[in-house]
Design a protein around this motif. Structure first.
Motif, mmCIF file in Angstrom:
data_model
loop_
_atom_site.group_PDB
_atom_site.id
_atom_site.type_symbol
_atom_site.label_atom_id
_atom_site.label_comp_id
_atom_site.label_asym_id
_atom_site.label_seq_id
_atom_site.Cartn_x
_atom_site.Cartn_y
_atom_site.Cartn_z
ATOM 1 N N ASP A 87 0.836 -1.191 0.000
ATOM 2 C CA ASP A 87 0.000 0.000 0.000
ATOM 3 C C ASP A 87 0.877 1.250 0.000
ATOM 4 O OD1 ASP A 87 0.923 0.278 2.604
ATOM 5 O OD2 ASP A 87 -0.979 -0.300 3.529
ATOM 6 N N LEU A 88 0.240 2.397 0.091
ATOM 7 C CA LEU A 88 0.954 3.675 0.041
ATOM 8 C C LEU A 88 2.001 3.779 1.140
ATOM 9 C CD1 LEU A 88 1.242 6.408 -1.326
ATOM 10 C CD2 LEU A 88 -0.552 7.279 0.146
ATOM 11 N N ILE A 89 1.706 3.271 2.318
ATOM 12 C CA ILE A 89 2.670 3.332 3.420
ATOM 13 C C ILE A 89 3.892 2.472 3.110
ATOM 14 C CG2 ILE A 89 3.032 2.740 5.859
ATOM 15 C CD1 ILE A 89 0.089 3.596 6.318
ATOM 16 N N ASP A 90 3.674 1.273 2.584
ATOM 17 C CA ASP A 90 4.796 0.420 2.189
ATOM 18 C C ASP A 90 5.669 1.115 1.149
ATOM 19 O OD1 ASP A 90 4.065 -1.821 3.806
ATOM 20 O OD2 ASP A 90 2.610 -2.428 2.293
ATOM 21 N N LEU A 91 5.032 1.759 0.187
ATOM 22 C CA LEU A 91 5.788 2.455 -0.860
ATOM 23 C C LEU A 91 6.557 3.641 -0.292
ATOM 24 C CD1 LEU A 91 3.158 2.299 -3.737
ATOM 25 C CD2 LEU A 91 5.198 0.882 -3.435
ATOM 26 N N LYS A 92 5.986 4.324 0.693
ATOM 27 C CA LYS A 92 6.712 5.413 1.358
ATOM 28 C C LYS A 92 7.930 4.873 2.107
ATOM 29 C CE LYS A 92 2.997 8.770 2.166
ATOM 30 N NZ LYS A 92 2.207 9.452 3.213
ATOM 31 N N ILE A 93 7.773 3.708 2.717
ATOM 32 C CA ILE A 93 8.903 3.069 3.406
ATOM 33 C C ILE A 93 10.008 2.763 2.401
ATOM 34 C CG2 ILE A 93 9.643 0.926 4.545
ATOM 35 C CD1 ILE A 93 6.901 0.924 5.979
ATOM 36 N N LEU A 94 9.640 2.176 1.265
ATOM 37 C CA LEU A 94 10.628 1.841 0.239
ATOM 38 C C LEU A 94 11.345 3.084 -0.269
ATOM 39 C CD1 LEU A 94 8.675 -0.872 -1.764
ATOM 40 C CD2 LEU A 94 10.544 -1.224 -0.135
ATOM 41 N N LYS A 95 10.586 4.137 -0.516
ATOM 42 C CA LYS A 95 11.195 5.379 -1.000
ATOM 43 C C LYS A 95 12.162 5.935 0.034
ATOM 44 C CE LYS A 95 10.129 9.900 -2.937
ATOM 45 N NZ LYS A 95 9.070 10.826 -3.336
ATOM 46 N N SER A 96 11.752 5.970 1.286
ATOM 47 C CA SER A 96 12.603 6.505 2.348
ATOM 48 C C SER A 96 13.878 5.689 2.506
ATOM 49 C CB SER A 96 11.841 6.544 3.676
ATOM 50 O OG SER A 96 10.785 7.449 3.604
ATOM 51 N N LEU A 97 13.748 4.367 2.496
ATOM 52 C CA LEU A 97 14.930 3.517 2.660
ATOM 53 C C LEU A 97 15.855 3.573 1.455
ATOM 54 C CD1 LEU A 97 13.387 0.419 4.464
ATOM 55 C CD2 LEU A 97 14.887 2.169 5.438
ATOM 56 N N GLN A 98 15.308 3.795 0.269
ATOM 57 C CA GLN A 98 16.161 3.965 -0.906
ATOM 58 C C GLN A 98 16.938 5.267 -0.828
ATOM 59 O OE1 GLN A 98 14.574 2.363 -4.907
ATOM 60 N NE2 GLN A 98 12.766 2.991 -3.747
ATOM 61 N N ASN A 99 16.316 6.302 -0.286
ATOM 62 C CA ASN A 99 16.998 7.590 -0.127
ATOM 63 C C ASN A 99 18.037 7.544 0.976
ATOM 64 O OD1 ASN A 99 15.880 9.270 -2.151
ATOM 65 N ND2 ASN A 99 13.980 9.381 -0.980
ATOM 66 N N ASN A 100 17.745 6.800 2.060
ATOM 67 C CA ASN A 100 18.654 6.745 3.196
ATOM 68 C C ASN A 100 18.424 5.444 3.949
ATOM 69 O OD1 ASN A 100 20.243 7.105 5.442
ATOM 70 N ND2 ASN A 100 19.054 8.789 6.293
ATOM 71 N N SER A 101 19.244 4.458 3.677
ATOM 72 C CA SER A 101 19.061 3.155 4.319
ATOM 73 C C SER A 101 19.513 3.165 5.773
ATOM 74 C CB SER A 101 19.798 2.060 3.547
ATOM 75 O OG SER A 101 21.188 2.285 3.594
ATOM 76 N N LYS A 102 20.178 4.245 6.202
ATOM 77 C CA LYS A 102 20.629 4.339 7.587
ATOM 78 C C LYS A 102 19.606 5.028 8.495
ATOM 79 C CE LYS A 102 24.796 5.086 8.716
ATOM 80 N NZ LYS A 102 26.137 5.623 8.948
ATOM 81 N N ILE A 103 18.469 5.390 7.948
ATOM 82 C CA ILE A 103 17.439 6.046 8.742
ATOM 83 C C ILE A 103 17.016 5.113 9.880
ATOM 84 C CG2 ILE A 103 15.515 5.238 7.295
ATOM 85 C CD1 ILE A 103 14.185 7.981 7.715
ATOM 86 N N THR A 104 16.841 5.680 11.061
ATOM 87 C CA THR A 104 16.408 4.844 12.188
ATOM 88 C C THR A 104 14.925 4.527 12.043
ATOM 89 O OG1 THR A 104 15.759 6.690 13.602
ATOM 90 C CG2 THR A 104 18.082 5.987 13.706
#
Length: 160
Positions: A4-21
């Motif tokens: 869903d949209l939340i999963d896709l936001k997670i993927l986008k965020s982790l692609q931009n910065n995989s070190k995000i807490t």
């Protein structure tokens, strides 16, 4: 499995910065920490999130020469292809091997220090692979775009 949209936001965020807490990620996507972690684990278990990597500046490490090699194999028999692919895996300077359609069978992205070290790779490593027939090399002058962000449609669900 549906993304869903939340999963896709997670993927986008982790692609931009995989070190995000996980806490920072939860703030970005608008969920609390526990469900955010659960969703990340679900994406990992499903194989959507394969791994996390550091992006290295090759030039800073003296690896300032990149070449693209288009090549054709002498024959397309299963054993020959498997042998070629096995040998390519052992050459550290080959960063990417893409199977192609058209005039050539594969494209290799080779990164090394300079032209003499590239010539050595051609002669002492690729030159020993008997399955390679034809080679055509292009030297990369500059990288103008190198995105690692998948072009996902963040407006609809994705069904896996």
């Amino acid at each position: 499995m549906k993304l869903d949209l939340i999963d896709l936001k997670i993927l986008k965020s982790l692609q931009n910065n995989s070190k995000i807490t996980n806490i920072e990620l939860s703030k970005v996507i608008g969920l609390s920490a526990a469900p955010t972690l659960g969703r990340v684990q679900k994406l990992e278990k499903a194989g959507v999130l394969k791994s996390y990597h550091a992006v290295i500046n090759n030039t800073k490490l003296g690896l300032g020469f990149t070449a693209l090699i288009h090549l054709s194999l002498v024959k397309q028999k299963t054993g020959a292809v498997a042998s070629f692919l096995e040998q390519i895996q052992t050459i550290n300077e080959v960063q990417e091997c893409l199977q192609l359609t058209g005039k050539f069978d594969y494209q290799l992205r080779v990164i090394t220090n300079d032209i003499p070290s590239f010539e050595k790779i051609l002669e002492e490593k690729l030159g020993l692979i008997e399955e390679i027939g034809q080679l055509q090399t292009s030297v990369v002058i500059a990288v103008k775009k190198n995105s690692r962000i998948a072009p996902l449609n963040y407006k609809k669900e994705i069904i896996l």
